[in-house]
Design a protein around this motif. Structure first.
Motif, short mmCIF file in Angstrom:
data_model
loop_
_atom_site.label_atom_id
_atom_site.label_comp_id
_atom_site.label_asym_id
_atom_site.label_seq_id
_atom_site.Cartn_x
_atom_site.Cartn_y
_atom_site.Cartn_z
N SER A 1 0.81 -1.22 0.00
CA SER A 1 0.00 0.00 0.00
C SER A 1 0.84 1.26 0.00
O SER A 1 0.31 2.37 -0.13
CB SER A 1 -0.92 0.01 1.22
N GLY A 2 2.14 1.11 0.18
CA GLY A 2 3.02 2.27 0.19
C GLY A 2 4.43 1.85 0.54
O GLY A 2 4.73 0.66 0.68
N ALA A 3 5.30 2.86 0.68
CA ALA A 3 6.70 2.61 0.99
C ALA A 3 7.20 3.69 1.94
O ALA A 3 6.78 4.84 1.87
CB ALA A 3 7.54 2.61 -0.28
N ALA A 4 8.10 3.29 2.83
CA ALA A 4 8.73 4.22 3.77
C ALA A 4 10.22 4.28 3.46
O ALA A 4 10.86 3.25 3.26
CB ALA A 4 8.49 3.77 5.20
N LEU A 5 10.75 5.50 3.42
CA LEU A 5 12.15 5.71 3.09
C LEU A 5 12.87 6.36 4.25
O LEU A 5 12.31 7.24 4.90
CB LEU A 5 12.28 6.62 1.86
N LEU A 6 14.11 5.96 4.46
CA LEU A 6 14.95 6.58 5.47
C LEU A 6 16.32 6.84 4.84
O LEU A 6 16.69 7.96 4.57
CB LEU A 6 15.06 5.68 6.70
N GLY A 7 17.07 5.78 4.58
CA GLY A 7 18.43 5.92 4.05
C GLY A 7 18.52 6.66 2.74
O GLY A 7 19.44 7.46 2.52
N TYR A 8 17.56 6.43 1.83
CA TYR A 8 17.59 7.11 0.54
C TYR A 8 17.55 8.62 0.71
O TYR A 8 18.22 9.36 0.00
CB TYR A 8 16.43 6.64 -0.34
N VAL A 9 16.76 9.08 1.67
CA VAL A 9 16.60 10.52 1.88
C VAL A 9 17.76 11.11 2.67
O VAL A 9 18.33 12.13 2.29
CB VAL A 9 15.26 10.82 2.60
N TRP A 10 18.12 10.47 3.78
CA TRP A 10 19.08 11.08 4.70
C TRP A 10 20.52 10.63 4.50
O TRP A 10 21.44 11.38 4.79
CB TRP A 10 18.63 10.82 6.14
#
Length: 194
Positions: free
Chosen positions: A166-175
């Motif tokens: 239903s979706g995706a959560a990003l951490l490393g790609y952004v920060w």
């Protein structure tokens, strides 16, 4: 929830000009929600961060810690996790961190759950993709709102959507910015996916 949900999770580490960057992500609609995950922060540090954000953005913030701040700020909800496993009555809604398919099956009241790691993590060395039972996962993706987490990049969005997430959560790609893109380019890339 039929739209593919894009979530950004804050880095647990200090980020230069973080409040401004969070505002840019939300104001540009590069992400739908921002998960404030700073496990080392005190209540005062979390309060200061929330006070620095425009009031109209607070409804798109989900807390991972200091849930009592739901009484003071109109945040969108809380993310239950190993450190904080019970939602306060004052939370508008809650979601839950899951690392097994059993955890997803046993969760009944969450607005959505995150499942990780889907791919090898960008931000956590040695945190490798899960070995999921494909048929069982496929069945759960039909029944529940499951957000993919772990090693996610925008290039994965269409694949994840096709698989039923239903979706995706990003951490490393952004920060952590593994591709060396400017922050403006990251915002544009996220915003462009509909």
């Amino acid at each position: 929830m039929s739209k593919f949900l894009k979530i950004v999770i804050t880095s647990p580490n200090a980020v230069a000009d973080e409040t401004s960057k969070v505002c840019r992500l939300l104001e540009a609609n590069a992400c739908d929600l921002l998960h404030l995950r700073k496990p080392q922060w005190s209540r005062a540090e979390t309060t200061s961060f929330l006070r620095a954000l425009p009031q109209e953005l607070l409804g798109r913030i989900r807390l991972h810690d200091h849930f009592e701040l739901c009484d003071l700020f109109p945040v969108g909800g809380v993310q239950l996790n190993a450190r904080n496993s019970i939602a306060p009555a004052s939370a508008r809604s809650y979601s839950r961190s899951c690392h097994t398919l059993d955890e997803i099956e046993h969760e009944k009241g969450a607005e959505y759950v995150t499942l990780s790691p889907i791919f090898d993590s960008i931000s956590k060395t040695g945190y490798c993709r899960g070995d999921w039972d494909g048929d069982r996962l496929h069945s759960l993706l039909k029944e529940r709102v499951v957000i993919a987490l772990g090693g996610i990049e925008p290039s994965h969005f269409r694949y994840l959507q096709d698989k039923g997430f239903s979706g995706a959560a990003l951490l490393g790609y952004v920060w952590n910015n593994p591709e060396g893109k400017s922050f403006d380019r990251i915002v544009t890339t996220l915003k462009d996916f509909q």
